[in-house]
Enzyme design. Structure first.
Site, mmCIF file in Angstrom:
data_model
loop_
_atom_site.group_PDB
_atom_site.id
_atom_site.type_symbol
_atom_site.label_atom_id
_atom_site.label_comp_id
_atom_site.label_asym_id
_atom_site.label_seq_id
_atom_site.Cartn_x
_atom_site.Cartn_y
_atom_site.Cartn_z
ATOM 1 N N ARG A 104 -37.601 -22.254 -23.682
ATOM 2 C CA ARG A 104 -36.170 -21.932 -23.761
ATOM 3 C C ARG A 104 -35.564 -22.363 -22.432
ATOM 4 O O ARG A 104 -35.931 -21.835 -21.381
ATOM 5 C CB ARG A 104 -35.956 -20.435 -24.010
ATOM 6 C CG ARG A 104 -34.500 -20.025 -23.821
ATOM 7 C CD ARG A 104 -34.198 -18.640 -24.337
ATOM 8 N NE ARG A 104 -34.168 -18.618 -25.786
ATOM 9 C CZ ARG A 104 -33.617 -17.636 -26.517
ATOM 10 N NH1 ARG A 104 -33.066 -16.592 -25.914
ATOM 11 N NH2 ARG A 104 -33.619 -17.693 -27.830
ATOM 12 N N GLN A 134 -34.170 -20.547 -34.955
ATOM 13 C CA GLN A 134 -33.267 -19.589 -35.596
ATOM 14 C C GLN A 134 -32.888 -20.054 -37.000
ATOM 15 O O GLN A 134 -32.775 -19.253 -37.927
ATOM 16 C CB GLN A 134 -31.998 -19.422 -34.740
ATOM 17 C CG GLN A 134 -31.027 -18.407 -35.298
ATOM 18 C CD GLN A 134 -31.559 -16.987 -35.245
ATOM 19 O OE1 GLN A 134 -32.001 -16.536 -34.197
ATOM 20 N NE2 GLN A 134 -31.536 -16.281 -36.363
ATOM 21 N N ASP A 219 -21.551 -16.735 -33.944
ATOM 22 C CA ASP A 219 -22.393 -16.504 -32.770
ATOM 23 C C ASP A 219 -21.453 -16.122 -31.622
ATOM 24 O O ASP A 219 -20.225 -16.237 -31.762
ATOM 25 C CB ASP A 219 -23.169 -17.802 -32.452
ATOM 26 C CG ASP A 219 -24.172 -17.651 -31.312
ATOM 27 O OD1 ASP A 219 -24.503 -16.504 -30.947
ATOM 28 O OD2 ASP A 219 -24.637 -18.687 -30.786
ATOM 29 N N CYS A 259 -27.087 -14.850 -35.305
ATOM 30 C CA CYS A 259 -28.434 -14.949 -34.719
ATOM 31 C C CYS A 259 -28.774 -13.764 -33.820
ATOM 32 O O CYS A 259 -29.937 -13.492 -33.568
ATOM 33 C CB CYS A 259 -28.590 -16.263 -33.973
ATOM 34 S SG CYS A 259 -27.499 -16.438 -32.551
ATOM 35 N N ARG A 287 -37.432 -14.210 -38.028
ATOM 36 C CA ARG A 287 -37.867 -15.044 -36.900
ATOM 37 C C ARG A 287 -39.393 -14.973 -36.793
ATOM 38 O O ARG A 287 -40.053 -15.977 -36.532
ATOM 39 C CB ARG A 287 -37.237 -14.531 -35.586
ATOM 40 C CG ARG A 287 -35.735 -14.712 -35.470
ATOM 41 C CD ARG A 287 -35.331 -16.151 -35.407
ATOM 42 N NE ARG A 287 -35.940 -16.864 -34.304
ATOM 43 C CZ ARG A 287 -35.507 -16.845 -33.026
ATOM 44 N NH1 ARG A 287 -34.426 -16.171 -32.720
ATOM 45 N NH2 ARG A 287 -36.139 -17.532 -32.092
#
Ligand code: CP
Ligand code: NVA
Length: 301
Positions: A104, A134, A219, A259, A287
């Site tokens: 990430r 996601q 989001d 998400c 997930r």
């Protein structure tokens, strides 16, 4: 054997993505029946996090141990990555010790460079441009509730960010129509929109965009790394909040996804988070299952 990476949804074919979802459903079933399934025994996942995370970290770490393997959390704060060791060198070293690596980070180019020098599969666990893991969970969740998403209409309301970009890729790979309602100046990447213009429609007005939709998604308005723009974004996105009233313009069986983490009172109202059309908790749970299936696909096939 060539190494497969998962940097965007385009790294897998549409058929491969569907088989990951099928496997995710099966692994979810095993989990619910408490059936031990140790397909990744002795495999080790390295997890490099340059940004915060709750869901991604826990789902990958729990997923690896449920599959009989293990995971190592690596943060730039306490590795040489944070002290300037080149990404290429880190990739060469870590991939001699680990079986698969999840990253990430900020720039998408960083993960591409890492993958180029890695001897093992690399998974994008979110960059400034994409969040493909996601989308696996989102697609699994849609299917679970309302069947195949092929030919359906999805509406993205809000920032044209990493999640929105992954929805554009998903529209292509899972064959659905995508409306995007973003305020001026916050639209998704123009080239990506252009490459998918036959199925992606920019409709600035959220009500008009949501009309006839089967799934509505949003989001946060300020993503990680954009904290200093928060105030400016708060006013730019005025009128783009998802509420039950906005959802009423969508189809009667439409679902709502986010998400997470969600900012109630900003991109989504509190009442929407509690609405029966919101499937955000299933989405978060998936997930775990979807990434276990992804790990198997990368390590066993
Ligand atoms: N949705 C998501 O990726 O959550 P985290 O930032 O908590 O990992
Ligand atoms: N767009 C958000 C997603 C977080 C999971 C971010 O990048 O911060």
């Amino acid at each position: 054997m060539t190494i497969r990476h998962f940097l965007t949804l385009l790294d897998f074919s549409p058929a491969e993505l569907i088989s990951v979802l099928d496997r995710a459903d099966q692994l979810k079933q095993f989990q619910q029946e408490e059936l031990a399934h140790e397909s990744l025994k002795n495999k080790v996942l390295g997890m490099i996090f340059e940004k915060s995370s709750t869901r991604t970290r826990v789902s990958f770490e729990a997923g690896m141990s449920q599959l009989g393997g293990s995971a190592i959390f690596l943060s730039p704060r306490d590795t040489q990555l944070g002290r300037g060791e080149p990404i290429e060198d880190s990739a060469r070293v870590l991939s001699r010790m680990l079986d698969v690596i999840m990253i990430r980070t900020f720039e998408h180019a960083t993960i591409q460079r890492f993958a180029e020098y890695s001897k093992v599969p690399v998974i994008n666990a979110l960059t400034d441009d994409f969040h493909p893991c996601q989308l696996l969970a989102d697609m699994q969740t849609y299917r679970e509730h309302n069947g195949s998403i092929q030919g359906k209409t999805v509406t993205w309301v809000g920032d044209g960010n990493n999640m929105c970009h992954s929805y554009i890729n998903a529209a292509r790979q899972f064959d659905f129509e995508l409306n995007i309602a973003a305020p001026k100046g916050y639209e998704p990447d123009a080239d990506l929109v252009k490459q998918n213009k036959q199925r992606v429609n920019l409709i600035a007005d959220p009500k008009a965009a949501v009309k006839g939709s089967d799934l509505v998604v949003t989001d946060v308005w300020a993503s990680m790394g954009q904290e200093s723009e928060s105030d400016q974004r708060l006013s730019a996105f005025d009128g783009y909040q998802i509420t039950p009233e906005l959802m009423d313009h969508a189809n009667s069986d439409a679902l709502f996804m986010h998400c997470l983490p969600a900012h109630r009172g900003e991109e989504v109202s509190s009442s929407m988070m509690d609405d029966a059309r919101a499937v955000v908790w299933d989405e978060a749970e998936n997930r775990l299952h979807a990434q276990k299936a992804l790990l198997e696909a990368l390590l066993l096939n």
